[in-house]
Design a protein around this motif. Structure first.
Motif, PDB file in Angstrom:
ATOM      1  N   MET A  68       0.840  -1.201   0.000  1.00  0.00           N
ATOM      2  CA  MET A  68       0.000   0.000   0.000  1.00  0.00           C
ATOM      3  C   MET A  68       0.878   1.256   0.000  1.00  0.00           C
ATOM      4  N   LYS A  69       0.261   2.309  -0.482  1.00  0.00           N
ATOM      5  CA  LYS A  69       0.980   3.582  -0.544  1.00  0.00           C
ATOM      6  C   LYS A  69       0.350   4.570   0.436  1.00  0.00           C
ATOM      7  N   ILE A  70       1.191   5.453   0.944  1.00  0.00           N
ATOM      8  CA  ILE A  70       0.684   6.527   1.802  1.00  0.00           C
ATOM      9  C   ILE A  70       1.064   7.840   1.133  1.00  0.00           C
ATOM     10  N   PHE A  71       0.047   8.562   0.700  1.00  0.00           N
ATOM     11  CA  PHE A  71       0.296   9.875   0.103  1.00  0.00           C
ATOM     12  C   PHE A  71       0.159  10.957   1.178  1.00  0.00           C
ATOM     13  N   GLY A  72       1.021  11.939   1.099  1.00  0.00           N
ATOM     14  CA  GLY A  72       0.881  13.117   1.949  1.00  0.00           C
ATOM     15  C   GLY A  72       0.709  14.331   1.067  1.00  0.00           C
ATOM     16  N   ILE A  73      -0.124  15.270   1.536  1.00  0.00           N
ATOM     17  CA  ILE A  73      -0.310  16.524   0.811  1.00  0.00           C
ATOM     18  C   ILE A  73       0.224  17.649   1.688  1.00  0.00           C
ATOM     19  N   GLY A  74       1.145  18.413   1.123  1.00  0.00           N
ATOM     20  CA  GLY A  74       1.732  19.540   1.863  1.00  0.00           C
ATOM     21  C   GLY A  74       0.952  20.813   1.592  1.00  0.00           C
ATOM     22  N   ARG A  75       0.951  21.717   2.546  1.00  0.00           N
ATOM     23  CA  ARG A  75       0.400  23.082   2.356  1.00  0.00           C
ATOM     24  C   ARG A  75      -0.999  23.087   1.748  1.00  0.00           C
ATOM     25  N   ASN A  76      -1.925  22.463   2.456  1.00  0.00           N
ATOM     26  CA  ASN A  76      -3.302  22.432   1.930  1.00  0.00           C
ATOM     27  C   ASN A  76      -4.268  23.291   2.741  1.00  0.00           C
ATOM     28  N   TYR A  77      -3.737  24.010   3.726  1.00  0.00           N
ATOM     29  CA  TYR A  77      -4.574  24.925   4.524  1.00  0.00           C
ATOM     30  C   TYR A  77      -3.842  26.266   4.617  1.00  0.00           C
ATOM     31  N   VAL A  78      -4.546  27.341   4.262  1.00  0.00           N
ATOM     32  CA  VAL A  78      -3.927  28.664   4.161  1.00  0.00           C
ATOM     33  C   VAL A  78      -3.228  29.081   5.463  1.00  0.00           C
ATOM     34  N   GLU A  79      -3.912  28.895   6.605  1.00  0.00           N
ATOM     35  CA  GLU A  79      -3.350  29.381   7.875  1.00  0.00           C
ATOM     36  C   GLU A  79      -2.073  28.630   8.254  1.00  0.00           C
ATOM     37  N   HIS A  80      -1.979  27.371   7.833  1.00  0.00           N
ATOM     38  CA  HIS A  80      -0.754  26.607   8.102  1.00  0.00           C
ATOM     39  C   HIS A  80       0.386  27.082   7.200  1.00  0.00           C
ATOM     40  N   ILE A  81       0.060  27.448   5.964  1.00  0.00           N
ATOM     41  CA  ILE A  81       1.092  27.960   5.054  1.00  0.00           C
ATOM     42  C   ILE A  81       1.705  29.228   5.648  1.00  0.00           C
ATOM     43  N   LYS A  82       0.818  30.071   6.220  1.00  0.00           N
ATOM     44  CA  LYS A  82       1.300  31.333   6.808  1.00  0.00           C
ATOM     45  C   LYS A  82       2.222  31.076   7.994  1.00  0.00           C
ATOM     46  N   GLU A  83       1.853  30.109   8.846  1.00  0.00           N
ATOM     47  CA  GLU A  83       2.654  29.924  10.067  1.00  0.00           C
ATOM     48  C   GLU A  83       4.066  29.425   9.747  1.00  0.00           C
ATOM     49  N   LEU A  84       4.230  28.725   8.630  1.00  0.00           N
ATOM     50  CA  LEU A  84       5.576  28.267   8.259  1.00  0.00           C
ATOM     51  C   LEU A  84       6.210  29.185   7.204  1.00  0.00           C
ATOM     52  N   GLU A  85       5.512  30.305   6.903  1.00  0.00           N
ATOM     53  CA  GLU A  85       5.999  31.293   5.937  1.00  0.00           C
ATOM     54  C   GLU A  85       6.344  30.648   4.594  1.00  0.00           C
ATOM     55  N   ASN A  86       5.459  29.771   4.140  1.00  0.00           N
ATOM     56  CA  ASN A  86       5.621  29.134   2.835  1.00  0.00           C
ATOM     57  C   ASN A  86       4.750  29.833   1.797  1.00  0.00           C
ATOM     58  N   GLU A  87       4.995  29.503   0.530  1.00  0.00           N
ATOM     59  CA  GLU A  87       4.158  30.042  -0.536  1.00  0.00           C
ATOM     60  C   GLU A  87       2.981  29.112  -0.802  1.00  0.00           C
ATOM     61  N   THR A  88       1.852  29.700  -1.190  1.00  0.00           N
ATOM     62  CA  THR A  88       0.678  28.896  -1.538  1.00  0.00           C
ATOM     63  C   THR A  88       0.923  28.220  -2.886  1.00  0.00           C
ATOM     64  N   PRO A  89       0.771  26.897  -2.921  1.00  0.00           N
ATOM     65  CA  PRO A  89       1.066  26.185  -4.178  1.00  0.00           C
ATOM     66  C   PRO A  89      -0.044  26.339  -5.215  1.00  0.00           C
ATOM     67  N   ASP A  90       0.313  26.259  -6.502  1.00  0.00           N
ATOM     68  CA  ASP A  90      -0.678  26.272  -7.589  1.00  0.00           C
ATOM     69  C   ASP A  90      -1.273  24.883  -7.785  1.00  0.00           C
ATOM     70  N   GLU A  91      -0.490  23.883  -7.442  1.00  0.00           N
ATOM     71  CA  GLU A  91      -0.943  22.488  -7.543  1.00  0.00           C
ATOM     72  C   GLU A  91      -0.594  21.814  -6.226  1.00  0.00           C
ATOM     73  N   PRO A  92      -1.263  20.712  -5.906  1.00  0.00           N
ATOM     74  CA  PRO A  92      -0.957  20.036  -4.639  1.00  0.00           C
ATOM     75  C   PRO A  92       0.522  19.649  -4.540  1.00  0.00           C
ATOM     76  N   ILE A  93       1.070  19.777  -3.341  1.00  0.00           N
ATOM     77  CA  ILE A  93       2.424  19.289  -3.073  1.00  0.00           C
ATOM     78  C   ILE A  93       2.278  17.863  -2.554  1.00  0.00           C
ATOM     79  N   VAL A  94       2.859  16.930  -3.275  1.00  0.00           N
ATOM     80  CA  VAL A  94       2.648  15.503  -2.987  1.00  0.00           C
ATOM     81  C   VAL A  94       3.940  14.866  -2.501  1.00  0.00           C
ATOM     82  N   PHE A  95       3.838  14.091  -1.435  1.00  0.00           N
ATOM     83  CA  PHE A  95       4.976  13.249  -1.037  1.00  0.00           C
ATOM     84  C   PHE A  95       4.435  11.876  -0.659  1.00  0.00           C
ATOM     85  N   ILE A  96       5.341  10.927  -0.503  1.00  0.00           N
ATOM     86  CA  ILE A  96       4.943   9.554  -0.179  1.00  0.00           C
ATOM     87  C   ILE A  96       5.704   9.082   1.045  1.00  0.00           C
ATOM     88  N   LYS A  97       4.990   8.408   1.929  1.00  0.00           N
ATOM     89  CA  LYS A  97       5.640   7.757   3.062  1.00  0.00           C
ATOM     90  C   LYS A  97       5.604   6.245   2.795  1.00  0.00           C
TER      91      LYS A  97
END
Ligand code: MG
Length: 203
Positions: A1-30
């Protein structure tokens, strides 16, 4: 099985880490070795001094699919629960400026506790689910799926463009604001619509 993670999918969380809002989902795998089930304790890894909790809504894929149309995406997941996307923030922050991947800071052993999963039928509106994380009885993160930048059906369709989704795959759909460090001895409890699903210790 695969585990997908999505980064920066909530605006307030993006702000707290001072990241940019993505145009497309940020995807990673665990890897599957990241999974912790049945409220097993999380053992603090020796290679990090700054492991953060990220509570997230997790959806489970119910049948195989690829190139899924967003209109039909709801037919491809059948269960929902809560997970913690544990993140070795010190390693992640060191990797970021060098554009290095997140495999280690997000994929290490035990970095993906997941709760019991509930049938989606229990949730009349997937994009209006309240969830919350408490550490030692104190609320640290509170979210609602209405605040997602990329909604669940969109994420399922998007992921299926690149990866064949298989029954049992999990999607960690992103964390709301309030992420922060955990330490040995902490007790994490997380609830979905006031139903406690996660309750485990950091050892
Ligand atoms: Mg996360």
């Amino acid at each position: 099985m695969k585990i997908f993670g999505i980064g920066r999918n909530y605006v307030e969380h993006i702000k707290e880490l001072e990241n940019e809002t993505p145009d497309e989902p940020i995807v990673f795998i665990k890897p599957d070795t990241a999974i912790l089930k049945n409220n097993a304790p999380f053992y603090y890894p020796e290679f990090s001094q700054d492991v953060h909790h990220e509570v997230e809504i997790v959806v489970r894929i119910g049948k195989e699919g690829k190139k899924i149309d967003e209109k039909f995406a709801h037919k491809y997941y059948d269960q929902v629960g809560l997970g913690i996307d544990f993140t070795a923030r010190d390693i992640q922050q060191r990797n970021k400026p060098k554009s290095l991947p997140w495999a280690i800071p997000k994929g290490f052993d035990g970095s993906a506790p997941v709760s019991e999963l509930l049938p989606v039928e229990q949730f009349p509106d997937m994009q209006n689910i309240n969830f919350e994380l408490q550490v030692n009885g104190e609320t640290r993160q509170k979210g609602n799926t209405s605040l997602m930048i990329f909604k669940i059906n969109f994420l399922v369709a998007y992921l299926s463009k690149f990866f064949t989704l298989k029954k049992g795959d999990l999607i960690y759909t992103g964390t709301p604001k309030g992420v922060g460090p955990v330490k040995i001895g902490d007790r994490l409890t997380a609830s979905i619509e006031n139903q406690t699903l996660l309750d485990f210790e950091v050892k």
